[in-house]
Design a protein around this motif. Structure first.
Motif, PDB file in Angstrom:
ATOM      1  N   SER A  23     -38.693   6.903 -82.773  1.00 29.17           N
ATOM      2  CA  SER A  23     -38.012   6.091 -81.757  1.00 29.17           C
ATOM      3  C   SER A  23     -38.914   5.854 -80.552  1.00 29.17           C
ATOM      4  O   SER A  23     -38.899   4.776 -79.948  1.00 29.17           O
ATOM      5  N   THR A  24     -39.723   6.846 -80.195  1.00 28.95           N
ATOM      6  CA  THR A  24     -40.702   6.657 -79.112  1.00 28.95           C
ATOM      7  C   THR A  24     -41.701   5.586 -79.507  1.00 28.95           C
ATOM      8  O   THR A  24     -42.091   4.743 -78.688  1.00 28.95           O
ATOM      9  N   LEU A  33     -41.156   3.009 -81.426  1.00 26.09           N
ATOM     10  CA  LEU A  33     -40.489   1.718 -81.253  1.00 26.09           C
ATOM     11  C   LEU A  33     -40.447   1.320 -79.777  1.00 26.09           C
ATOM     12  O   LEU A  33     -40.697   0.163 -79.421  1.00 26.09           O
ATOM     13  N   ARG A  34     -40.125   2.258 -78.904  1.00 25.14           N
ATOM     14  CA  ARG A  34     -40.028   1.952 -77.481  1.00 25.14           C
ATOM     15  C   ARG A  34     -41.384   1.555 -76.904  1.00 25.14           C
ATOM     16  O   ARG A  34     -41.464   0.717 -76.002  1.00 25.14           O
ATOM     17  N   ALA A  47     -41.909  -2.056 -77.961  1.00 34.35           N
ATOM     18  CA  ALA A  47     -41.006  -2.930 -77.214  1.00 34.35           C
ATOM     19  C   ALA A  47     -41.400  -3.058 -75.744  1.00 34.35           C
ATOM     20  O   ALA A  47     -40.966  -3.995 -75.063  1.00 34.35           O
ATOM     21  N   LEU A  65     -40.746  -0.530 -73.578  1.00 36.69           N
ATOM     22  CA  LEU A  65     -39.827   0.328 -72.824  1.00 36.69           C
ATOM     23  C   LEU A  65     -40.485   1.645 -72.429  1.00 36.69           C
ATOM     24  O   LEU A  65     -39.942   2.388 -71.609  1.00 36.69           O
ATOM     25  N   GLU A  66     -41.633   1.951 -73.015  1.00 35.98           N
ATOM     26  CA  GLU A  66     -42.468   3.081 -72.626  1.00 35.98           C
ATOM     27  C   GLU A  66     -43.911   2.588 -72.582  1.00 35.98           C
ATOM     28  O   GLU A  66     -44.266   1.626 -73.283  1.00 35.98           O
ATOM     29  N   PRO A 126     -41.569  -6.063 -71.144  1.00 33.82           N
ATOM     30  CA  PRO A 126     -40.801  -6.270 -72.378  1.00 33.82           C
ATOM     31  C   PRO A 126     -40.336  -7.705 -72.579  1.00 33.82           C
ATOM     32  O   PRO A 126     -40.399  -8.236 -73.691  1.00 33.82           O
ATOM     33  N   VAL A 133     -34.833  -6.051 -79.780  1.00 34.26           N
ATOM     34  CA  VAL A 133     -34.537  -4.674 -80.171  1.00 34.26           C
ATOM     35  C   VAL A 133     -33.058  -4.562 -80.532  1.00 34.26           C
ATOM     36  O   VAL A 133     -32.192  -5.017 -79.792  1.00 34.26           O
ATOM     37  N   PHE A 169     -30.393  -1.645 -81.280  1.00 32.92           N
ATOM     38  CA  PHE A 169     -30.137  -0.211 -81.225  1.00 32.92           C
ATOM     39  C   PHE A 169     -28.919   0.148 -82.073  1.00 32.92           C
ATOM     40  O   PHE A 169     -28.189  -0.726 -82.551  1.00 32.92           O
ATOM     41  N   ASP A 222     -33.765   0.285 -84.355  1.00 35.90           N
ATOM     42  CA  ASP A 222     -33.767   1.745 -84.207  1.00 35.90           C
ATOM     43  C   ASP A 222     -32.528   2.336 -84.874  1.00 35.90           C
ATOM     44  O   ASP A 222     -31.454   2.374 -84.282  1.00 35.90           O
TER      45      ASP A 222
END
Length: 344
Positions: A42-43, A45-46, A49, A51-52, A75, A82, A84, A161
């Motif tokens: 998941s990290t 994916l972020r 995207a 998001l991180e 983003p 994305v 979720f 995700d």
């Protein structure tokens, strides 16, 4: 668009959630990342995207860097959608309103936005439900609204995700078919995160197995299932038993049987090697290895079983075409196996 990661690392304190990960997803591919909970998927994916932000390495979309030494592209500028587990729909808007929202946010009139949204609703077969609100939809229908909204946001890459995790098994199977159809019709690149290896095998053009922040193997589902490169992949993807035995000239000695095996020359030579035996490699045979069934489960049309063989370190997994019970004595023959690379 294509996705490329080069030596990407992301740590939270002392924990490396993503540890020196490199791979490339071709344009229009359905790419699944599968691994146990907490492995870092998941990290990952972020990070793609936006998001991180990565601590090291570079991420590129369609050949253009979006994260790395040159800075971060936000983003909203990545053309990435994305989806979720929760789908994150606006509860006060109708289906059509949710899908039209990205167009209205870009300054289009409500009429123009709704007109453009209609095409995406046709892609996900929800034109008849355009006037409903999210609470009046099933989980699968909400998911399709979320997908249509991604297309309305001009997404050329869809990141999912664990989108099927909250669905019951019957609906999950139906949505696998719908997701694959959506992918093929829309022409997007899809990166799909899941802990369910059966889901990944069913959907992926290419899949990656991840554990402890690292990518252990990338390949087609058939390659990963039939030719795993390490013990974790062999145990996580599919059923089977790992046994150590002497291998020479493509033959292993198991319980007095000479068993033909493949993979001896990949990552090592002969000698004592770890060998994977899938259920398809184990058959019932009079006069074969004396075994006793230790577990039996009916799976609709066939029975999955585990058989204990004296002297073997692990029970063998096999499929049966007839009813059986725990405790039944059977004879088994091994018809093949895959030799894991040395150190795998």
């Amino acid at each position: 668009m294509s996705i490329r990661l080069a030596h990407v690392t992301k740590a939270f304190g002392e924990h490396r959630a993503v540890d020196d990960v490199s791979f490339e997803v071709p344009e229009n591919a359905f790419f699944c990342v599968v691994g146990p909970s907490g492995c870092g998927k998941s990290t990952l994916l972020r990070l793609i995207a936006g998001l991180e932000s990565p601590d090291a390495g570079e991420i590129a979309l369609d050949g253009a860097a979006v994260a790395g030494p040159g800075g971060m592209v936000p983003p909203e500028a990545r053309r990435v959608g994305v989806v979720f587990q929760s789908y994150a729909l606006w509860p006060h808007l109708t289906v059509a309103g949710n899908v039209a929202f990205p167009y209205e946010a870009r300054g289009l009139s409500r009429a123009e936005a709704r007109q453009k949204a209609e095409a995406h609703l046709r892609t996900v077969a929800l034109e008849a439900l355009a006037g409903r609100r999210p609470e009046a939809l099933s989980g699968g229908q909400r998911q399709r609204v979320a997908l249509a909204r991604c297309l309305a946001g001009d997404a050329r890459t869809i990141l999912m995700d664990e989108p099927l995790a909250n669905l019951d098994p019957h609906l999950r199977s139906a949505m696998e078919v719908e997701l694959r159809g959506f992918h093929d019709r829309s022409g997007v690149t899809t990166l799909f995160i899941t802990h369910d290896q059966r889901e990944a095998v069913a959907l992926a053009d290419v899949m990656a197995v991840m554990d402890k922040g690292r990518i252990l193997q990338i390949g087609t589902p058939q390659e990963v299932f039939e030719r795993p490169r390490c013990e974790m992949v062999a145990r996580f993807i599919g059923r089977g038993a790992l046994l150590r035995a002497e291998v020479a000239g493509g033959v292993a000695r198991i319980g007095g049987q000479a068993v033909p095996v493949a993979g001896e020359g990949e990552g090592g030579g002969g000698g004592a090697r770890a060998i994977l035996f899938r259920p398809a490699d184990v058959t019932l045979a009079e006069g074969g290895l004396a075994a006793r069934l230790s577990a039996v489960s009916y799976r609709g049309g066939h029975w999955e079983a585990m058989a204990e063989v004296p002297g073997l370190a692990e029970p063998l997994a096999l499929d049966l075409a007839r009813p059986a019970r725990v405790g039944d004595a059977v004879g088994l023959r091994l018809t093949g196996g895959w030799v894991l690379p040395e150190g795998g």
